[in-house]
Design a protein around this motif. Structure first.
Motif, short mmCIF file in Angstrom:
data_model
loop_
_atom_site.label_atom_id
_atom_site.label_comp_id
_atom_site.label_asym_id
_atom_site.label_seq_id
_atom_site.Cartn_x
_atom_site.Cartn_y
_atom_site.Cartn_z
N ARG A 90 32.90 -23.29 30.71
CA ARG A 90 32.14 -22.04 31.24
C ARG A 90 31.67 -21.23 30.19
O ARG A 90 30.97 -20.40 30.24
CB ARG A 90 33.68 -21.16 31.75
CG ARG A 90 34.13 -21.25 30.83
CD ARG A 90 35.57 -20.21 31.44
NE ARG A 90 36.74 -20.00 30.41
CZ ARG A 90 37.72 -19.72 30.07
NH1 ARG A 90 38.20 -19.34 31.48
NH2 ARG A 90 38.59 -19.63 29.85
N GLY A 91 32.17 -21.65 28.65
CA GLY A 91 31.88 -21.21 27.53
C GLY A 91 30.66 -21.46 26.65
O GLY A 91 30.49 -20.97 25.59
N ILE A 92 29.92 -22.55 27.05
CA ILE A 92 28.38 -23.26 26.69
C ILE A 92 27.38 -23.14 27.08
O ILE A 92 27.79 -23.40 28.31
CB ILE A 92 29.08 -24.13 25.57
CG1 ILE A 92 27.58 -24.77 24.73
CG2 ILE A 92 29.29 -25.40 26.75
CD1 ILE A 92 28.93 -25.94 23.80
N GLU A 93 26.81 -22.79 27.30
CA GLU A 93 25.61 -22.98 27.21
C GLU A 93 23.45 -23.84 26.32
O GLU A 93 23.92 -23.39 25.52
CB GLU A 93 24.46 -22.40 28.14
CG GLU A 93 25.39 -20.76 29.23
CD GLU A 93 25.06 -19.46 29.04
OE1 GLU A 93 24.36 -18.80 27.91
OE2 GLU A 93 24.76 -19.61 30.30
N ALA A 94 23.38 -25.14 27.24
CA ALA A 94 22.54 -25.04 26.11
C ALA A 94 20.69 -25.11 27.37
O ALA A 94 21.05 -25.40 27.88
CB ALA A 94 23.02 -26.85 26.13
N HIS A 95 19.85 -25.35 25.91
CA HIS A 95 18.51 -25.32 26.66
C HIS A 95 17.76 -26.12 25.48
O HIS A 95 17.74 -25.96 24.35
CB HIS A 95 18.54 -23.99 26.04
CG HIS A 95 19.09 -22.91 27.40
ND1 HIS A 95 18.90 -22.26 29.04
CD2 HIS A 95 20.59 -21.79 26.99
CE1 HIS A 95 19.44 -21.51 29.25
NE2 HIS A 95 20.37 -20.99 28.32
N SER A 96 17.18 -26.84 26.19
CA SER A 96 16.23 -27.51 25.43
C SER A 96 14.25 -27.66 25.89
O SER A 96 14.20 -27.47 26.90
CB SER A 96 16.66 -29.11 26.15
OG SER A 96 15.59 -29.68 25.66
N PHE A 97 13.60 -26.53 24.71
CA PHE A 97 12.85 -25.80 24.76
C PHE A 97 12.04 -27.05 25.18
O PHE A 97 11.73 -27.81 24.09
CB PHE A 97 12.40 -24.98 24.34
CG PHE A 97 13.41 -23.88 24.64
CD1 PHE A 97 13.50 -22.91 25.43
CD2 PHE A 97 14.44 -23.67 23.88
CE1 PHE A 97 14.20 -21.52 25.82
CE2 PHE A 97 15.19 -23.33 23.84
CZ PHE A 97 14.98 -21.83 24.40
N LYS A 98 10.70 -27.81 26.33
CA LYS A 98 9.83 -28.12 26.25
C LYS A 98 8.47 -27.48 26.50
O LYS A 98 8.68 -26.67 26.12
CB LYS A 98 10.14 -29.44 27.38
CG LYS A 98 12.03 -30.09 27.43
CD LYS A 98 11.70 -31.20 26.74
CE LYS A 98 12.67 -31.59 26.90
NZ LYS A 98 13.19 -32.64 25.80
N LYS A 99 7.68 -27.83 26.82
CA LYS A 99 6.05 -27.34 26.98
C LYS A 99 6.19 -26.49 27.73
O LYS A 99 7.04 -26.97 28.89
CB LYS A 99 4.96 -28.76 27.46
CG LYS A 99 3.59 -28.04 27.96
CD LYS A 99 2.92 -29.65 28.25
CE LYS A 99 1.43 -28.70 28.46
NZ LYS A 99 0.81 -29.75 29.34
N PRO A 100 5.94 -25.09 27.51
CA PRO A 100 6.39 -24.28 28.11
C PRO A 100 5.78 -24.64 29.37
O PRO A 100 4.27 -24.98 29.73
CB PRO A 100 5.21 -23.03 27.35
CG PRO A 100 4.47 -23.75 26.10
CD PRO A 100 5.07 -25.13 26.21
N THR A 101 6.46 -24.11 30.73
CA THR A 101 5.03 -23.80 32.03
C THR A 101 4.75 -22.77 32.24
O THR A 101 4.04 -22.19 31.28
CB THR A 101 6.77 -23.37 33.49
OG1 THR A 101 6.92 -22.42 32.84
CG2 THR A 101 8.22 -24.72 32.80
#
Length: 292
Positions: free
Chosen positions: A85-96
């Motif tokens: 609940r306390g963590i969020e991960a984002h993997s940024f790929k090629k922009p949509t």
């Protein structure tokens, strides 16, 4: 175990990337390092729980590195003790297509962690002064009014973009986000070994792309861009850390230790107390439950 001192890894002056270490001997074997990592990870998780209750700070952890640097596995191992609940991960790929309808920082801004949470950017807004600098033709997809061709992408353009990124981070930091930026620094020889491992193990084939080899041929270009990036954007409010990443367990432990040793200095992060009225009635509440 060799002591880890934050300042040994922080980029606080102009650097030559060729002189930054890609390996570090902690003086322990792999099992001992993993054991130490578990211990630090558990203590980090305790801090995060307190931060979640406190609700006034967030943490943004940015991870950059060449392909195969170990970004995904580092996230998995460093944060395995955390409450989800306390963590969020984002993997940024090629922009949509939708992301390209906005300015380049928009998708990063809306992914920032809420107060009380840890946010992880696996690849970050720095791709916009890294990949696009190595491949300036990618900028054409952003459809910016002042950029009509690659010829319009001058040094002045990059100066402006770095200024925008630094201002973005300063604004975020001034509003309660504690920023860590980790450069997972691997050697070219170690990358070769890891790519070969992906090719030699069928269960790792899914991780490989022929584009990995095309990008590897641009190693020197990427290193030059990383050097400029580290020198331009390591600030007191958002420092870069060079993490020797030729050995994955070592890199994971160093990152966890830097996070923990920094966050424990925030003595104002503590669990909120009950209102005085509720605190005074704790015995009454306990008795009510016991008498059910």
């Amino acid at each position: 175990m060799k002591n880890i001192y934050i300042d040994d890894f922080k980029i606080s002056s102009q650097i030559n990337i060729e002189k930054l270490p890609t390996a570090l001997d902690l003086g322990e074997d792999k099992k001992d390092i993993q054991k130490e990592l578990r211990d630090v990870s558990e203590r980090l998780a305790d801090i995060q729980n307190t931060m979640y209750a406190h609700g006034k700070y967030s943490v943004l952890m940015c991870i950059q590195g060449m392909d195969t640097a170990g970004k995904d596995s580092l996230i998995r191992e460093v944060f395995k003790e955390f409450n989800v609940r306390g963590i969020e991960a984002h993997s940024f790929k090629k922009p949509t297509d939708i992301e390209l309808k906005h300015d380049y920082l928009w998708r990063h801004y809306i992914a920032l962690p809420a107060r009380g949470k840890f946010g992880i950017f696996n690849r970050t807004h720095y791709e916009n002064v890294l990949v696009t600098r190595v491949h300036p033709n990618y900028l054409m997809y952003e459809n910016m009014p002042e950029i009509k061709s690659v010829d319009d992408v001058t040094e002045t353009f990059w100066d402006k973009r770095f200024e925008e990124i630094n201002n973005f981070e300063k604004h975020v930091a001034e509003n309660g986000t504690i920023i860590f930026k980790f450069f997972l620094n691997i050697s070219k020889e170690e990358q070769k070994k890891r790519l070969l491992r992906r090719l030699n193990k069928p269960e790792k084939h899914w991780k490989f792309s022929p584009d990995d080899l095309k990008e590897r041929k641009l190693w020197d270009d990427y290193q030059n861009c990383y050097e400029d990036l580290l020198n331009r954007s390591s600030k007191s409010y958002a420092p870069w850390f060079n993490i020797p990443a030729d050995d994955k367990p070592t890199a994971r432990y160093i990152v966890a230790k830097i996070l923990y040793d920094t966050l424990k200095t925030y003595t104002d992060i503590r669990e909120p107390e009950l209102p005085a009225k509720d605190k005074a009635n704790i015995d009454m509440y306990k008795q009510e439950l016991e008498n059910e």
